[in-house]
Motif scaffolding. Sequence first.
Motif, PDB file in Angstrom:
ATOM      1  N   ARG A  81      62.988  36.317  26.410  1.00 15.95           N
ATOM      2  CA  ARG A  81      63.772  36.786  27.281  1.00 15.95           C
ATOM      3  C   ARG A  81      65.335  36.651  26.302  1.00 15.95           C
ATOM      4  O   ARG A  81      66.128  37.674  26.592  1.00 15.95           O
ATOM      5  N   PHE A  82      65.677  35.897  25.297  1.00 15.56           N
ATOM      6  CA  PHE A  82      66.621  36.112  24.407  1.00 15.56           C
ATOM      7  C   PHE A  82      66.647  37.418  23.594  1.00 15.56           C
ATOM      8  O   PHE A  82      67.673  37.935  23.512  1.00 15.56           O
ATOM      9  N   ALA A  83      65.307  37.599  22.988  1.00 15.49           N
ATOM     10  CA  ALA A  83      65.387  38.953  22.406  1.00 15.49           C
ATOM     11  C   ALA A  83      65.839  40.206  23.096  1.00 15.49           C
ATOM     12  O   ALA A  83      66.539  41.061  22.689  1.00 15.49           O
ATOM     13  N   GLN A  84      65.444  40.234  24.457  1.00 14.92           N
ATOM     14  CA  GLN A  84      65.384  41.359  25.308  1.00 14.92           C
ATOM     15  C   GLN A  84      66.940  41.390  25.626  1.00 14.92           C
ATOM     16  O   GLN A  84      67.419  42.490  25.774  1.00 14.92           O
ATOM     17  N   THR A  85      67.455  40.311  26.032  1.00 17.08           N
ATOM     18  CA  THR A  85      69.079  40.040  26.375  1.00 17.08           C
ATOM     19  C   THR A  85      70.047  40.263  25.301  1.00 17.08           C
ATOM     20  O   THR A  85      70.999  41.089  25.448  1.00 17.08           O
ATOM     21  N   ALA A  86      69.664  39.796  24.117  1.00 15.96           N
ATOM     22  CA  ALA A  86      70.676  39.707  23.055  1.00 15.96           C
ATOM     23  C   ALA A  86      70.588  40.934  22.340  1.00 15.96           C
ATOM     24  O   ALA A  86      71.776  41.412  21.791  1.00 15.96           O
ATOM     25  N   PHE A  87      69.502  41.590  22.297  1.00 14.06           N
ATOM     26  CA  PHE A  87      69.180  42.835  21.314  1.00 14.06           C
ATOM     27  C   PHE A  87      68.719  43.798  22.099  1.00 14.06           C
ATOM     28  O   PHE A  87      67.700  44.525  21.534  1.00 14.06           O
ATOM     29  N   ASP A  89      69.535  47.209  22.071  1.00 13.00           N
ATOM     30  CA  ASP A  89      69.491  48.373  21.453  1.00 13.00           C
ATOM     31  C   ASP A  89      68.731  48.263  20.162  1.00 13.00           C
ATOM     32  O   ASP A  89      68.868  49.359  19.562  1.00 13.00           O
ATOM     33  N   HIS A  90      68.274  47.304  19.883  1.00 13.59           N
ATOM     34  CA  HIS A  90      67.258  47.362  18.543  1.00 13.59           C
ATOM     35  C   HIS A  90      65.815  47.445  18.791  1.00 13.59           C
ATOM     36  O   HIS A  90      65.427  47.190  19.884  1.00 13.59           O
ATOM     37  N   TYR A  91      65.383  47.991  17.822  1.00 14.33           N
ATOM     38  CA  TYR A  91      63.982  47.813  17.863  1.00 14.33           C
ATOM     39  C   TYR A  91      63.355  46.528  17.761  1.00 14.33           C
ATOM     40  O   TYR A  91      63.779  45.575  17.163  1.00 14.33           O
ATOM     41  N   ARG A  92      62.526  46.236  18.892  1.00 15.59           N
ATOM     42  CA  ARG A  92      61.915  44.758  18.989  1.00 15.59           C
ATOM     43  C   ARG A  92      60.403  44.976  18.630  1.00 15.59           C
ATOM     44  O   ARG A  92      59.619  46.024  19.278  1.00 15.59           O
ATOM     45  N   LEU A  93      59.574  43.938  17.866  1.00 19.20           N
ATOM     46  CA  LEU A  93      58.261  43.809  17.745  1.00 19.20           C
ATOM     47  C   LEU A  93      57.993  42.476  17.819  1.00 19.20           C
ATOM     48  O   LEU A  93      58.464  41.705  17.399  1.00 19.20           O
ATOM     49  N   VAL A  94      57.044  42.213  19.033  1.00 16.31           N
ATOM     50  CA  VAL A  94      56.756  40.869  19.190  1.00 16.31           C
ATOM     51  C   VAL A  94      55.466  40.672  18.760  1.00 16.31           C
ATOM     52  O   VAL A  94      54.285  41.312  18.910  1.00 16.31           O
ATOM     53  N   VAL A  95      55.147  39.681  17.942  1.00 17.03           N
ATOM     54  CA  VAL A  95      53.797  39.138  17.329  1.00 17.03           C
ATOM     55  C   VAL A  95      53.399  38.003  17.709  1.00 17.03           C
ATOM     56  O   VAL A  95      54.001  36.894  17.534  1.00 17.03           O
ATOM     57  N   ASN A  96      52.119  37.776  18.231  1.00 15.68           N
ATOM     58  CA  ASN A  96      51.605  36.702  18.906  1.00 15.68           C
ATOM     59  C   ASN A  96      50.806  36.196  17.690  1.00 15.68           C
ATOM     60  O   ASN A  96      49.680  36.482  17.809  1.00 15.68           O
ATOM     61  N   GLY A  97      51.492  35.141  17.212  1.00 19.96           N
ATOM     62  CA  GLY A  97      50.536  34.581  15.933  1.00 19.96           C
ATOM     63  C   GLY A  97      49.366  33.626  16.505  1.00 19.96           C
ATOM     64  O   GLY A  97      48.710  33.318  15.679  1.00 19.96           O
ATOM     65  N   LEU A 108      51.987  45.385   9.983  1.00 21.32           N
ATOM     66  CA  LEU A 108      52.694  46.253   9.041  1.00 21.32           C
ATOM     67  C   LEU A 108      52.188  47.850   9.566  1.00 21.32           C
ATOM     68  O   LEU A 108      52.993  48.602   9.617  1.00 21.32           O
ATOM     69  N   GLY A 109      50.847  47.799  10.102  1.00 23.27           N
ATOM     70  CA  GLY A 109      50.354  49.072  10.451  1.00 23.27           C
ATOM     71  C   GLY A 109      51.143  49.563  11.584  1.00 23.27           C
ATOM     72  O   GLY A 109      51.435  50.756  11.969  1.00 23.27           O
ATOM     73  N   THR A 110      51.367  48.536  12.626  1.00 29.62           N
ATOM     74  CA  THR A 110      51.930  48.949  13.861  1.00 29.62           C
ATOM     75  C   THR A 110      53.576  49.134  13.728  1.00 29.62           C
ATOM     76  O   THR A 110      54.068  50.338  14.367  1.00 29.62           O
ATOM     77  N   LEU A 111      54.183  48.501  12.684  1.00 27.74           N
ATOM     78  CA  LEU A 111      55.538  49.036  12.302  1.00 27.74           C
ATOM     79  C   LEU A 111      55.543  50.516  11.669  1.00 27.74           C
ATOM     80  O   LEU A 111      56.559  51.302  12.308  1.00 27.74           O
ATOM     81  N   GLN A 112      54.648  50.614  10.987  1.00 24.97           N
ATOM     82  CA  GLN A 112      54.853  52.136  10.240  1.00 24.97           C
ATOM     83  C   GLN A 112      54.276  53.083  11.484  1.00 24.97           C
ATOM     84  O   GLN A 112      54.872  54.357  11.168  1.00 24.97           O
ATOM     85  N   THR A 113      53.369  52.920  11.993  1.00 20.64           N
ATOM     86  CA  THR A 113      52.785  54.088  13.033  1.00 20.64           C
ATOM     87  C   THR A 113      53.792  54.350  14.209  1.00 20.64           C
ATOM     88  O   THR A 113      53.964  55.120  14.667  1.00 20.64           O
ATOM     89  N   ALA A 139      67.900  54.987   8.329  1.00 18.24           N
ATOM     90  CA  ALA A 139      68.171  55.420   9.688  1.00 18.24           C
ATOM     91  C   ALA A 139      69.280  54.417  10.414  1.00 18.24           C
ATOM     92  O   ALA A 139      69.823  54.875  11.540  1.00 18.24           O
ATOM     93  N   GLN A 140      69.746  53.586   9.608  1.00 15.73           N
ATOM     94  CA  GLN A 140      70.923  52.605  10.032  1.00 15.73           C
ATOM     95  C   GLN A 140      70.532  52.045  11.230  1.00 15.73           C
ATOM     96  O   GLN A 140      71.375  51.745  12.191  1.00 15.73           O
ATOM     97  N   ARG A 141      69.351  51.603  11.453  1.00 18.20           N
ATOM     98  CA  ARG A 141      68.575  50.943  12.543  1.00 18.20           C
ATOM     99  C   ARG A 141      68.458  49.404  12.058  1.00 18.20           C
ATOM    100  O   ARG A 141      68.035  49.019  11.144  1.00 18.20           O
ATOM    101  N   ARG A 142      68.422  48.573  13.254  1.00 16.39           N
ATOM    102  CA  ARG A 142      67.873  47.045  13.014  1.00 16.39           C
ATOM    103  C   ARG A 142      66.537  46.709  13.809  1.00 16.39           C
ATOM    104  O   ARG A 142      66.293  47.519  14.785  1.00 16.39           O
ATOM    105  N   LEU A 143      65.831  45.911  13.167  1.00 20.94           N
ATOM    106  CA  LEU A 143      64.616  45.391  13.824  1.00 20.94           C
ATOM    107  C   LEU A 143      64.616  43.991  14.087  1.00 20.94           C
ATOM    108  O   LEU A 143      65.122  43.264  13.248  1.00 20.94           O
TER     109      LEU A 143
END
Length: 352
Positions: A81-87, A89-97, A108-113, A139-143
């Motif tokens: 919820r913090f990641a969705q609320t605070a960012f 406009d940013h690209y977000r990737l959630v990794v369930n370890g 890494l494959g998901t980020l690239q594809t 691209a001047q973008r944040r992840l």
Amino acid sequence: YFHRQGRRAHATTDNTLSKLPRLSQQVFQAALAGAPTKHAEEHAQLAALYARLYPQWRFEASQGYNLVFYGYGSKQRVVNRFAQTAFPDHYRLVVNGFMPSVSLAAVLGTLQTRLIGYRGVLGSVTEQVARILAWLSEAQRRLVLVVHTMDGARLRTPAVQVALARLAASPRVTLLATIDHIHAPLLWDARLAAPFRWLWHDCTTLTHYTTETSFEDRLMMQAADRTLQGMAHVIGSLPRPYQQAFFILVRAQAARMAAALTEGGDGDGDGDGDAGARGRGRKRKAASDDAVRYGLTHTEWMRLCTEQLVGNATSLRACLTELKDHDMVTVTSRPAGDLLHIPLDAEGLQEL
């Protein structure tokens, strides 16, 4: 006293856990969902408390720090919820370890594809990380990379931690991590902790680890359901070409099993009673036989994948290695060549 107690017959029982009936996945999940929720008001108060800290956490992230959250209880909902609320406009990737299928190659494959749209040869881990960081810079973008249970069994290896540290060191990447084990800080020595630039936050929620433990092996579930559940999670994390190559083997093995089950007829109709009994006997035998005999040779699988334009020889070898690492495919050596098969019966393949 001890003499008298020692002479008493101790009543024992042979009622053991193994004698309890095994539950299907649907029944187990329904029972779990129907469990009463305790201390809901207190949990809501803790969630509201952490929500008031979102501006502070966002400010720390904007200054180039990465955040790690610790404490008892599942922190997944709070951090997501913090990641969705605070960012927003940013690209977000959630990794369930905590998932048994998670791997550095999948991340890494998901980020690239998905992020870059890259379709070429992935290359080494160093090359993949460099490609991702170069694209973010151009691209001047944040992840925002959210890694739950960063101390999980699949992510705690030095190679994975070094790769994540390289990503976290970039000013274009913000890493939000959660840890659950009390010895998790021992993953990073001073040299490895430096690029992470951690700021530590106590995020005790006291909520159940329902999602985190949903992938664990449960004694109360049927073995086939546990296997299918694990395979389903692995399939969801595989790249699209790997999924297609895997299901080519699934369909071929299922077709061979179905042919073996129906060979000689089902014994109904014009056949006599003995013929029907023999047909049903063949069915039972085919259903109970080892799945190895219905697999494909390595050459047959490669040919089918190539004909359906799934991939080339190099990518298929990498795919097979990934499937074997996750116990999705078993390889048996035979004089005619290696035999590939999926360790499921016909019903399991159909369900898959």
